[in-house]
Design an enzyme around this catalytic site. Sequence first.
Site, PDB file in Angstrom:
ATOM      1  N   ALA A   1       7.009   3.054   2.291  1.00  0.00           N
ATOM      2  CA  ALA A   1       7.492   1.902   3.073  1.00  0.00           C
ATOM      3  C   ALA A   1       6.296   0.976   3.334  1.00  0.00           C
ATOM      4  O   ALA A   1       5.154   1.308   3.015  1.00  0.00           O
ATOM      5  CB  ALA A   1       8.102   2.377   4.378  1.00  0.00           C
TER       6      ALA A   1
ATOM      7  N   ASN B   1       5.210  -0.276   6.367  1.00  0.00           N
ATOM      8  CA  ASN B   1       4.636  -0.375   7.720  1.00  0.00           C
ATOM      9  C   ASN B   1       3.295   0.352   7.882  1.00  0.00           C
ATOM     10  O   ASN B   1       2.468  -0.063   8.679  1.00  0.00           O
ATOM     11  CB  ASN B   1       5.652   0.103   8.765  1.00  0.00           C
TER      12      ASN B   1
ATOM     13  N   LYS C   1       4.199   4.697  -5.673  1.00  0.00           N
ATOM     14  CA  LYS C   1       4.681   3.302  -5.672  1.00  0.00           C
ATOM     15  C   LYS C   1       4.670   2.784  -4.240  1.00  0.00           C
ATOM     16  O   LYS C   1       5.470   3.223  -3.415  1.00  0.00           O
ATOM     17  CB  LYS C   1       6.107   3.202  -6.211  1.00  0.00           C
TER      18      LYS C   1
ATOM     19  N   SER D   1       5.329  -0.134  -1.296  1.00  0.00           N
ATOM     20  CA  SER D   1       6.346  -1.168  -1.128  1.00  0.00           C
ATOM     21  C   SER D   1       5.887  -2.429  -1.843  1.00  0.00           C
ATOM     22  O   SER D   1       4.696  -2.743  -1.888  1.00  0.00           O
ATOM     23  CB  SER D   1       6.543  -1.463   0.359  1.00  0.00           C
ATOM     24  N   GLU D   2       6.836  -3.182  -2.368  1.00  0.00           N
ATOM     25  CA  GLU D   2       6.498  -4.437  -3.046  1.00  0.00           C
ATOM     26  C   GLU D   2       5.800  -5.414  -2.096  1.00  0.00           C
ATOM     27  O   GLU D   2       5.124  -6.347  -2.523  1.00  0.00           O
ATOM     28  CB  GLU D   2       7.754  -5.089  -3.619  1.00  0.00           C
TER      29      GLU D   2
ATOM     30  N   THR E   1      18.036   3.920   1.259  1.00  0.00           N
ATOM     31  CA  THR E   1      17.256   4.245   0.068  1.00  0.00           C
ATOM     32  C   THR E   1      17.183   5.762  -0.122  1.00  0.00           C
ATOM     33  O   THR E   1      17.247   6.262  -1.244  1.00  0.00           O
ATOM     34  CB  THR E   1      15.837   3.640   0.169  1.00  0.00           C
TER      35      THR E   1
ATOM     36  N   LEU F   1      18.338  17.956 -10.414  1.00  0.00           N
ATOM     37  CA  LEU F   1      18.011  18.868  -9.294  1.00  0.00           C
ATOM     38  C   LEU F   1      16.527  18.807  -8.946  1.00  0.00           C
ATOM     39  O   LEU F   1      15.870  19.823  -8.735  1.00  0.00           O
ATOM     40  CB  LEU F   1      18.435  20.299  -9.616  1.00  0.00           C
TER      41      LEU F   1
ATOM     42  N   GLU G   1      11.573  10.980   4.311  1.00  0.00           N
ATOM     43  CA  GLU G   1      11.165  10.588   5.670  1.00  0.00           C
ATOM     44  C   GLU G   1      11.846   9.254   5.951  1.00  0.00           C
ATOM     45  O   GLU G   1      11.420   8.223   5.430  1.00  0.00           O
ATOM     46  CB  GLU G   1       9.645  10.422   5.742  1.00  0.00           C
TER      47      GLU G   1
ATOM     48  N   GLY H   1      14.688   6.661   8.528  1.00  0.00           N
ATOM     49  CA  GLY H   1      14.654   5.878   9.766  1.00  0.00           C
ATOM     50  C   GLY H   1      15.142   6.620  10.993  1.00  0.00           C
ATOM     51  O   GLY H   1      15.458   7.812  10.938  1.00  0.00           O
TER      52      GLY H   1
ATOM     53  N   CYS I   1       8.988   4.032  12.370  1.00  0.00           N
ATOM     54  CA  CYS I   1      10.234   4.796  12.186  1.00  0.00           C
ATOM     55  C   CYS I   1      10.592   5.661  13.389  1.00  0.00           C
ATOM     56  O   CYS I   1      11.749   5.811  13.740  1.00  0.00           O
ATOM     57  CB  CYS I   1      10.096   5.678  10.959  1.00  0.00           C
TER      58      CYS I   1
ATOM     59  N   GLU J   1       6.551  16.436   6.497  1.00  0.00           N
ATOM     60  CA  GLU J   1       5.202  16.076   6.056  1.00  0.00           C
ATOM     61  C   GLU J   1       4.211  16.661   7.054  1.00  0.00           C
ATOM     62  O   GLU J   1       4.597  17.076   8.157  1.00  0.00           O
ATOM     63  CB  GLU J   1       5.050  14.548   5.983  1.00  0.00           C
TER      64      GLU J   1
HETATM   65  P1  NDP Z   1      13.141   0.788   2.090  1.00  0.00           P
HETATM   66  O1  NDP Z   1      14.041   1.957   2.112  1.00  0.00           O
HETATM   67  O2  NDP Z   1      13.700  -0.544   1.847  1.00  0.00           O
HETATM   68  O3  NDP Z   1      12.008   1.001   0.971  1.00  0.00           O
HETATM   69  C1  NDP Z   1      11.216   2.158   0.920  1.00  0.00           C
HETATM   70  C2  NDP Z   1      10.635   2.304  -0.470  1.00  0.00           C
HETATM   71  O4  NDP Z   1      11.670   2.627  -1.398  1.00  0.00           O
HETATM   72  C3  NDP Z   1      10.004   1.006  -0.984  1.00  0.00           C
HETATM   73  O5  NDP Z   1       8.879   1.301  -1.759  1.00  0.00           O
HETATM   74  C4  NDP Z   1      11.135   0.422  -1.823  1.00  0.00           C
HETATM   75  O6  NDP Z   1      10.696  -0.517  -2.744  1.00  0.00           O
HETATM   76  C5  NDP Z   1      11.675   1.694  -2.466  1.00  0.00           C
HETATM   77  N1  NDP Z   1      13.024   1.596  -2.993  1.00  0.00           N
HETATM   78  C6  NDP Z   1      13.982   0.681  -2.687  1.00  0.00           C
HETATM   79  N2  NDP Z   1      15.116   0.955  -3.393  1.00  0.00           N
HETATM   80  C7  NDP Z   1      14.868   2.055  -4.139  1.00  0.00           C
HETATM   81  C8  NDP Z   1      15.634   2.840  -5.061  1.00  0.00           C
HETATM   82  N3  NDP Z   1      16.897   2.535  -5.355  1.00  0.00           N
HETATM   83  N4  NDP Z   1      15.068   3.919  -5.638  1.00  0.00           N
HETATM   84  C9  NDP Z   1      13.802   4.261  -5.342  1.00  0.00           C
HETATM   85  N5  NDP Z   1      13.012   3.555  -4.479  1.00  0.00           N
HETATM   86  C10 NDP Z   1      13.538   2.477  -3.892  1.00  0.00           C
HETATM   87  O7  NDP Z   1      12.323   0.834   3.446  1.00  0.00           O
HETATM   88  P2  NDP Z   1      11.279  -0.237   3.999  1.00  0.00           P
HETATM   89  O8  NDP Z   1      10.125  -0.347   3.065  1.00  0.00           O
HETATM   90  O9  NDP Z   1      12.009  -1.463   4.385  1.00  0.00           O
HETATM   91  O10 NDP Z   1      10.732   0.513   5.295  1.00  0.00           O
HETATM   92  C11 NDP Z   1      11.429   0.555   6.485  1.00  0.00           C
HETATM   93  C12 NDP Z   1      12.211   1.851   6.598  1.00  0.00           C
HETATM   94  O11 NDP Z   1      11.364   2.962   6.389  1.00  0.00           O
HETATM   95  C13 NDP Z   1      12.793   2.027   7.982  1.00  0.00           C
HETATM   96  O12 NDP Z   1      14.101   2.512   7.916  1.00  0.00           O
HETATM   97  C14 NDP Z   1      11.895   3.068   8.594  1.00  0.00           C
HETATM   98  O13 NDP Z   1      12.488   3.808   9.623  1.00  0.00           O
HETATM   99  C15 NDP Z   1      11.551   3.910   7.418  1.00  0.00           C
HETATM  100  N6  NDP Z   1      10.315   4.655   7.672  1.00  0.00           N
HETATM  101  C16 NDP Z   1      10.382   6.011   7.859  1.00  0.00           C
HETATM  102  C17 NDP Z   1       9.241   6.726   8.175  1.00  0.00           C
HETATM  103  C18 NDP Z   1       9.276   8.223   8.353  1.00  0.00           C
HETATM  104  O14 NDP Z   1       8.235   8.849   8.177  1.00  0.00           O
HETATM  105  N7  NDP Z   1      10.389   8.830   8.710  1.00  0.00           N
HETATM  106  C19 NDP Z   1       7.946   6.053   8.383  1.00  0.00           C
HETATM  107  C20 NDP Z   1       7.988   4.637   8.104  1.00  0.00           C
HETATM  108  C21 NDP Z   1       9.143   3.970   7.790  1.00  0.00           C
HETATM  109  P3  NDP Z   1      10.596  -2.048  -2.227  1.00  0.00           P
HETATM  110  O15 NDP Z   1       9.781  -2.076  -1.007  1.00  0.00           O
HETATM  111  O16 NDP Z   1       9.935  -2.760  -3.269  1.00  0.00           O
HETATM  112  O17 NDP Z   1      12.003  -2.471  -1.969  1.00  0.00           O
END
Ligand code: NDP
Length: 487
Positions: A146, A148, A171, A173-174, A227, A239, A245, A247, A279, A461
């Site tokens: 993600a 953040n 990978k 986040s973009e 996601t 499998l 991890e 939201g 999160c 984790e």
């Molecule tokens: P997203 O779910 O939008 O994206 C997370 C990652 O998954 C990004 O790298 C994203 O790429 C990638 N992704 C998106 N679609 C797919 C797909 N179909 N297949 C594989 N990978 C994909 O989350 P955000 O980046 O917006 O982050 C915010 C979210 O993350 C919140 O819900 C937050 O709660 C959660 N989070 C959870 C944490 C935890 O430890 N529990 C800690 C921090 C955040 P791209 O960014 O390029 O879209």
Amino acid sequence: MEYTQFIDGALTTNTNRESWVNYNPADNNPLGTVYQANEEDIEAAVASSQKAFQTWRTKTGAERGRVLLKTAEILRSRLEKIALLETQDVGKPLSESLAVDVSSAADALEYFGGMAATIHGDFVDLKNAFGYTRPEPLGICAGIGAWNYPIQIAAWKAAPALACGNSMIFKPSELTPATALELAQAFMDAGAPPGLFNVVQGDGRVGAMLTAHPGIAKISLTGSVATGKKIFAGAASQLKKVTLELGGKSPLIVFEDADISNAVSAALLANFYTQGEVCSNGTRVFVQHKIYDSFLSQLKERTEKISVGYPADPDTQMGALISKAHLEKVMGFIDAGKAAGATLLTGGIRPEKDFKGRDIRSGNFLTPAIFTDCEDAMEICKEEIFGPVLCILCFDSEEEVIARANDSAYGLAAGVFTNDIKRGHRVIHQIQAGTCWINNYNITPIELPFGGYKQSGLGRENSLAAIQQYTQLKSVYVELGNVDSPY
Ligand code: NDP
């Protein structure tokens, strides 16, 4: 600045592909161009990670540990540079990136680097035989992050994966392509084999390609529930192992016997750190009736003193939200809260000037918001907002607040404030959440498992628990007698 792939020990130079501009959330000025990984890049990353895995898996735990410890030392020596990159990418205050983001990445590398030599199986004495187990690596693991906590997320995944003998393709986040590349370079400088930690840039399509690739054994995601579900479904066809991890919409419960000043400090930490884009945030703050007024007045006063401003200013306490689109999404939740009848007690507006009087209209700034007169069923109290928006809810009894706190599809985190030690444990034991605090909030030491119940995730984790996520257990039976055959 160009953000390319980091494959087989070096940044790639072929930029003839889809690209986009990476913006600084503080002023929306361009920071550089990000180049989307294509199929060829993914194949090159898998081939290079496979080669690295073949040598890395034969190293002893102590040898692997030394590389991780050296990487931690390198990160710490580059603290200021990496923290600034993180602040420019994410919009979070430099004071946070310096104190938390880079250091917690180094903490993970030190913890798992120190542990690598101790990873071992069990010996089982049997009749005229014995057995033993071997925790073996999985192969190539993919980490998907993600935006953040970019470097922390990368290190929380890479450190246990590599300590266990795996290689990793990561990978970011973009929106935050920068610091995973710094981690990749630090691994190389620490003596890791090329390909041990590759980085591919791109959006969800790249994450989906990694999830579907037959050469990748495991996916570890930090991201949203939506996601997480897609990745779980994508991994199911082979499998593949997954760690998710996701939201949350976590409760912070403040009982009338709590130390109010500490509880207010925790509510601020639980809602406004990294502009509320955390999160595990405790965004549903349940306060017992008797202390409601005094809690609220202290909370309001201290919230209004938070200095919102340029993230790179060392005095800034709250920076800018990650993107214009995300700012609009958060403001949409604020509008929905007002429309539903909640009272916006303070904040929730786009400031024109920062705390030092500078014009910040071009950035994605929002003042920290507190909603009162909230009801559990309101959208602002049910949905993850992922911005600086705190909802106060009032309660009478312990039984009532436990039921209300658990009435959520999420279960990432929870906090309880009370000076009654029995009540603290009693309540926390009934809360459906994976990561809990008594008399504090959002403290995540590497020594403790981190992860969620219910739709907030799968697996853990950090801590010893992470070792199980990155190994598979082989059982070996050794005969000391003759084969007892019925034939
Ligand atoms: P997203 O779910 O939008 O994206 C997370 C990652 O998954 C990004 O790298 C994203 O790429 C990638 N992704 C998106 N679609 C797919 C797909 N179909 N297949 C594989 N990978 C994909 O989350 P955000 O980046 O917006 O982050 C915010 C979210 O993350 C919140 O819900 C937050 O709660 C959660 N989070 C959870 C944490 C935890 O430890 N529990 C800690 C921090 C955040 P791209 O960014 O390029 O879209």
